[in-house]
Design an enzyme around this catalytic site. Structure first.
Site, mmCIF file in Angstrom:
data_model
loop_
_atom_site.group_PDB
_atom_site.id
_atom_site.type_symbol
_atom_site.label_atom_id
_atom_site.label_comp_id
_atom_site.label_asym_id
_atom_site.label_seq_id
_atom_site.Cartn_x
_atom_site.Cartn_y
_atom_site.Cartn_z
ATOM 1 N N GLU A 43 1.220 -0.931 -0.060
ATOM 2 C CA GLU A 43 -0.124 0.428 -0.548
ATOM 3 C C GLU A 43 1.098 1.176 0.286
ATOM 4 O OE1 GLU A 43 -3.835 2.045 2.552
ATOM 5 O OE2 GLU A 43 -2.006 0.594 3.588
ATOM 6 N N LYS A 112 -9.923 1.965 -2.644
ATOM 7 C CA LYS A 112 -9.822 1.401 -0.962
ATOM 8 C C LYS A 112 -11.446 1.711 -0.990
ATOM 9 C CE LYS A 112 -7.765 1.284 3.343
ATOM 10 N NZ LYS A 112 -6.092 2.372 3.629
ATOM 11 N N CYS A 153 -6.009 -2.439 2.545
ATOM 12 C CA CYS A 153 -5.423 -2.423 4.226
ATOM 13 C C CYS A 153 -6.831 -2.737 4.859
ATOM 14 C CB CYS A 153 -5.044 -0.870 4.386
ATOM 15 S SG CYS A 153 -4.525 -0.894 6.249
#
EC number: 3.5.1.3
Length: 277
Positions: A43, A112, A153
């Site tokens: 990331e 995301k 994440c």
């Protein structure tokens, strides 16, 4: 082919974008040289992680960073999960993972979907939503080996996402992610093992290497977990590349031995996607 090699690149990220891109390229090449067919970057691999950096380092897609990824995938003949970069589009910023095929073509772009907004008193407060907007699509891509689901994440904390990916046929889930020195030791491995064992899939995570001098200190310990919930590869805190064999026959065996997929009580409950990717 029922087995293929996966590499996770735990990159040391600096404030100099050109250096980050150059080293990422070099390590992807190294991984391909070791036989990896799928390579995963961390990331925020082209910029320091932090709300103060996102706007400064943000790029359009296609742009400088994704061009480097596309070329690396093509030159090395690998499927490249391009970690994530801050993406700018239409006056908004996103935390975005671009995936490229061995021909250098963009296969999928995952923004995301769950923004990292947490507050653990006395430990850590972080609010991605101060600068970033959330994506609103699920992201999967096909390889000759298996279908792969992508999260970034904080997305890993949401079991529903992993479940839907598995239900749609993904046998490998990849999560570029930068957990920190509070959430890392507490939950990083636990979440990966949980997602893997719940869905009987392989789970791979790619963290930036730990930099004690950074404003946000990443936990590191990029890992690969098998469908039995065992950690089969794990990095330390420093920059490194870790490898794992993804064995789809083993995955099939696990599902046969403990057949939760066929034993689900769909008459009592279900998890469904409202909006398709």
């Amino acid at each position: 082919l029922t087995t293929f090699s996966l590499a996770v690149v735990q990159l040391r990220v600096s404030k100099i974008k050109a250096d980050n891109l150059g080293r990422a390229q070099k390590l992807v090449k190294e991984a391909a040289g070791q036989g990896a067919k799928v390579v995963v970057l961390p990331e925020c691999f082209n910029s320091p992680y932090g709300t103060g950096f996102f706007a400064e380092y943000a790029e359009k897609i296609p742009g400088e960073s994704t061009r480097v990824l596309s070329e690396a995938a093509r030159d090395c003949g690998v499927y490249l999960v391009g970690g994530s970069i801050p993406e700018k589009d239409g006056g908004k910023l996103y935390n975005t993972c671009s995936v490229f095929g061995p021909d250098g073509k963009l296969l999928v772009k995952h923004r995301k979907i769950h923004l990292f907004d947490i507050d653990v008193p006395g430990k850590i407060r972080f609010q991605e939503s101060e600068t970033l907007s959330p994506g609103n699509r699920l992201s999967m891509f096909e390889t000759p080996f298996c279908k792969v689901g992508v999260g970034i994440c904080y997305d890993i904390r949401f079991a529903e996402l992993a479940h839907i990916y598995a239900k749609k046929g993904c046998q490998l889930l990849v999560y570029p992610g930068a957990f920190n020195m509070t959430t890392g030791p507490a939950h990083w491995e636990l979440l990966q093992r949980g997602r893997a064992v719940d869905n009987q899939v392989y789970v791979a995570t790619a963290s930036p290497a730990r930099d004690e001098s950074a404003s946000y200190v990443a936990w590191g310990h990029s890992s690969v977990v098998n469908p039995w919930g065992e950690v089969i590869s794990k990095a330390g805190p420093e920059e490194s590349v870790v490898y794992a064999d993804i064995d789809l026959q083993y995955l099939a065996d696990v599902r046969q031995q403990i057949p939760i997929t066929t034993q689900r009580r769909n008459d009592l409950y279900s998890v469904n996607s409202v909006q398709e990717g």
